[in-house]
Design an enzyme around this catalytic site. Structure first.
Site, PDB file in Angstrom:
ATOM      1  N   GLY A 104      -3.504   4.481   0.821  1.00 44.97           N
ATOM      2  CA  GLY A 104      -3.369   5.915   0.582  1.00 44.97           C
ATOM      3  C   GLY A 104      -2.238   6.520   1.393  1.00 44.97           C
ATOM      4  O   GLY A 104      -1.602   7.489   0.969  1.00 44.97           O
ATOM      5  N   GLU A 107       0.758   5.975  -0.516  1.00 39.97           N
ATOM      6  CA  GLU A 107       0.720   6.853  -1.694  1.00 39.97           C
ATOM      7  C   GLU A 107       1.139   8.281  -1.334  1.00 39.97           C
ATOM      8  O   GLU A 107       1.818   8.955  -2.110  1.00 39.97           O
ATOM      9  CB  GLU A 107      -0.673   6.812  -2.331  1.00 39.97           C
ATOM     10  CG  GLU A 107      -0.932   5.473  -3.027  1.00 39.97           C
ATOM     11  CD  GLU A 107      -2.332   5.338  -3.598  1.00 39.97           C
ATOM     12  OE1 GLU A 107      -2.461   5.081  -4.796  1.00 39.97           O
ATOM     13  OE2 GLU A 107      -3.304   5.493  -2.820  1.00 39.97           O
ATOM     14  N   GLU A 127      -5.245  -2.554  -0.752  1.00 39.26           N
ATOM     15  CA  GLU A 127      -6.515  -2.318  -1.448  1.00 39.26           C
ATOM     16  C   GLU A 127      -7.051  -3.565  -2.138  1.00 39.26           C
ATOM     17  O   GLU A 127      -8.271  -3.732  -2.275  1.00 39.26           O
ATOM     18  CB  GLU A 127      -6.350  -1.198  -2.483  1.00 39.26           C
ATOM     19  CG  GLU A 127      -6.279   0.200  -1.901  1.00 39.26           C
ATOM     20  CD  GLU A 127      -4.868   0.631  -1.546  1.00 39.26           C
ATOM     21  OE1 GLU A 127      -4.644   1.824  -1.320  1.00 39.26           O
ATOM     22  OE2 GLU A 127      -3.970  -0.240  -1.463  1.00 39.26           O
TER      23      GLU A 127
END
Length: 686
Positions: A104, A107, A127
């Site tokens: 994340g 991201e 992930e």
């Protein structure tokens, strides 16, 4: 913004948004809410011309808050919405990255219009290791920004890349030498008036002209590595979608695949294991204030394969090692192998030449047992024989300074019996390394009846220092891992006599996800391990094979025949030996089903694991799973034998064992803990 891990401060016309959410700035709910509020603040203030997102502490956002998985918090102000808000900001947003930008965190950086980083920063989407994929647009933005080949590699393996690699791929816009925040603000000043803003989700040049064959080629090249896992293929399909569909449609594919994975058993297993590994370092029954002993010099007794591998762990961590052998030839051979191993790693880019020489410079090879006297820890790694071990520990007790830790690398033998020959049993511990010791991550730390608390704490902390995953085991034959191998091997050999073949039994285990089956493993390790060495005494199949020099791969023949490239084929000789044994024992051979093989080799392991828990030989069920995943290659997507038993259902395990109980005979007995938990509908793991 008060009472928030996110704070904002205006530097002239640049709004600096800072996350302070130790230890790793995980993107928990409060952080996500804070980021959204900060972007709203930037939009509402005409004085703000650009935004810099930065983090204090050791790292940039290192990913999602895994503790929120499966809780209501995970569904509030979800990260996909947050990153879209960042990307949709009408003013340039710059991510200033140090430490790691993972999952994340990457991201968030991809959604920013610009990315700057210090030279030591690392980037990744790990992930896949949790059985999922980057679900906040990561599979769509990453290939658009960094290109399809790199996106495939990162998303399917979880591999991190350096700032230099990220810069070369276009993933970051500038490498910052010097103060990160100061230079990030200066960079924001440079770009604050540039329009249109570079929008990651709108980039097409790196995804529009991709040859579709790249995906199948990538699948083929990694087929062995990805076998059995669901998440790598889902990541590939999402990145493939990024090359064929508009961003908005690709994100829908990503969301669908993400939800499929999250609800699947593999993601649950891999996330369970994530926590299991961290829990393993916690020692039950020891006060938090127990201090470890200082370990500045280590002695290793034995320069063979195991002793040399053990020594390398400490040398690589910068700890001087004195290695002792009985003969000069053995000592020279052992130190030669250590150097050869280091040089092979250097050739693969894992070490520099300077690091190799630095490690070798810390090694003191000697024939003088007395050279161990000033070591803080001595690890015995000699022949697996109790009389030999006792003789060595008696000598160590008389030679090594008081306060030093005396450890045995025994795989099976009783640590308490070994400790009893010394005047300091409180200083004795088992350190069971797995072969090859310089590669395998697992370390079983065997806690003797009199092992001092600070010795145990030292062993566990030292394991981290040498990059091992340590699990505490009690004193029993084979400890945790090898003890559970015993019923598997016993039943596998019985199944051979009853009608199965080595290839059938091994195939069941490989199809299950193990790297190899019991007979492949036996041939690799050496069929002669533990053999009594009398070719006229033939009591078992192994005796019969060893008597005719079928010792495994090292002899080109074991349970299988091997060609000059060590490729196995079923052996007619072995099949005849098996059938002769069956006839001699009056066993009528029959067709054996794969289901029976699973019940008798894998269900029995679960039963033995339950006995280990019952007897307190493992602290928790998850520790058993850590041992089997890191020590024996149990597939992580099945979460370890105890987690797998829970997913199968303990009553199913019990019923399967009861169906085979008569065939397994007096060698088998039920774990009462397994029976009780099955009857109550309980599980071993949470």
């Amino acid at each position: 913004m008060t009472d928030s891990p996110i704070s904002t401060q205006l530097h002239h016309d640049i709004l600096v948004v800072t996350s302070n959410n130790p230890p790793v700035n995980a993107l928990g709910l409060a952080v996500r809410q804070g980021l959204v509020a900060a972007i709203a603040e930037a939009e509402a203030n005409d004085a703000v011309k650009a935004v810099v997102i930065t983090c204090v502490g050791q790292t940039f956002f290192a990913g999602a808050d895994v503790s929120e998985f499966g809780t209501p918090k995970a569904f509030e102000q979800m990260l996909p919405t947050v990153v879209d808000i960042i990307e949709g900001c009408s003013k340039p947003v710059v991510s200033a990255i140090h430490g790691t930008a993972l999952g994340g965190g990457l991201e968030v950086a991809l959604a920013s219009h610009y990315r700057v980083a210090v030279p030591t920063a690392k980037f990744g989407v790990p992930e896949v290791k949790l059985g999922i994929l980057p679900g906040a647009g990561g599979t769509q933005r990453l290939p658009r920004v960094a290109g399809v080949p790199l996106a495939l590699e990162m998303a399917t393996t979880g591999k991190m890349i350096s700032a230099k690699e990220a810069s070369a791929a276009g993933l970051i816009d500038r490498i910052i030498e010097g103060d990160l925040l100061q230079h990030a603000v200066a960079f924001a000043e440079e770009v604050k008036d540039i329009r249109p803003l570079p929008i990651s989700s709108a980039k097409q040049d790196k995804v529009s002209s991709v040859d579709p064959s790249v995906f199948d080629d990538f699948r083929k090249a990694n087929a062995r590595k990805f076998k059995g896992f669901d998440a790598p293929e889902a990541n590939i399909q999402c990145i493939e979608a990024a090359t064929k569909l508009p961003y908005a449609e690709g994100v829908n594919v990503e969301r669908t695949k993400f939800m499929e994975l999250m609800s699947g058993i593999q993601a649950k297993a891999q996330q369970y294991f994530f926590f299991a590994e961290r829990k393993a370092s916690k020692i039950d029954g020891i006060a938090d204030d127990v201090k470890p002993r200082a370990i500045n010099k280590v002695g290793v007794l034995g320069a063979g394969t195991m002793g040399g591998g053990i020594a390398m762990n400490f040398l690589s961590a910068g700890i001087p090692v004195t290695i002792v052998e009985m003969a000069q030839e053995a000592l020279d051979r052992g130190t030669g192998v250590i150097r050869k191993n280091y040089e092979a790693s250097a050739a693969k880019g894992r070490f520099t030449t300077e690091q190799v020489e630095g490690a070798m410079g810390l090694l003191s090879p000697t024939l003088d047992f007395g050279a161990l006297a000033d070591c803080d820890l001595v690890i015995e790694a000699v022949y697996e024989n109790m009389d030999v071990k006792k003789e060595i520990f008696t000598k160590l007790d008389a030679t090594v300074k008081q306060g030093a830790i005396l450890a045995s690398n025994t795989s099976y033998l009783n640590i308490d019996e070994i400790a009893a020959v010394t005047s300091r049993p409180q200083d004795v511990v088992g350190l069971h390394f797995f072969s090859p010791a310089n590669v395998m991550k697992l370390l079983e730390v065997v806690r003797g009846a009199k092992t001092a608390d600070d010795v145990l704490v030292t062993a566990m902390q030292l394991a981290k220092r040498i990059k091992k995953v340590a699990v505490v085991a009690g004193v029993c034959y084979g400890f945790i891992g090898n003890r559970m191998l015993i019923p598997r091997h016993r039943e596998a050999e019985k199944l051979l006599l009853e009608g199965a073949t080595p290839a059938q039994i091994d195939k069941v285990h490989v199809d299950f996800g193990m790297p190899m089956g019991p007979f492949q493993m036996g041939d690799l390790a050496g069929v002669d391990i533990g053999w009594h060495r009398d070719p006229t005494r033939i009591e078992t199949l192994r005796d019969a094979l060893c008597a005719i020099d079928r010792w495994g791969q090292k002899k080109g023949a074991g349970f299988y025949d091997y060609d000059d490239k060590r490729r196995p084929t079923p052996s007619p000789v072995v099949q005849q030996i098996i059938e002769d044994f069956s006839a001699k024992k009056g066993i009528e051979r029959r067709e054996i089903s794969d289901e029976e093989i699973v019940q008798r080799t894998l269900y029995t392991m679960v039963n033995e694991g339950a006995k280990i828990l019952e007897e307190g030989m493992a602290q928790r069920a998850s520790d058993i799973d850590v041992v089997w995943i890191y020590g024996y290659g149990w597939p992580v997507y099945r979460g370890g034998p105890m987690f797998w038993a829970d997913t199968e259902g303990l009553q199913k395990i019990v019923d399967g064992l009861k169906a085979q109980e008569a065939r397994m005979g007096s060698d088998f007995s039920f774990s009462q803990l397994l029976l009780d938990k099955a009857a109550k509908g309980e599980k071993f793991t949470r």
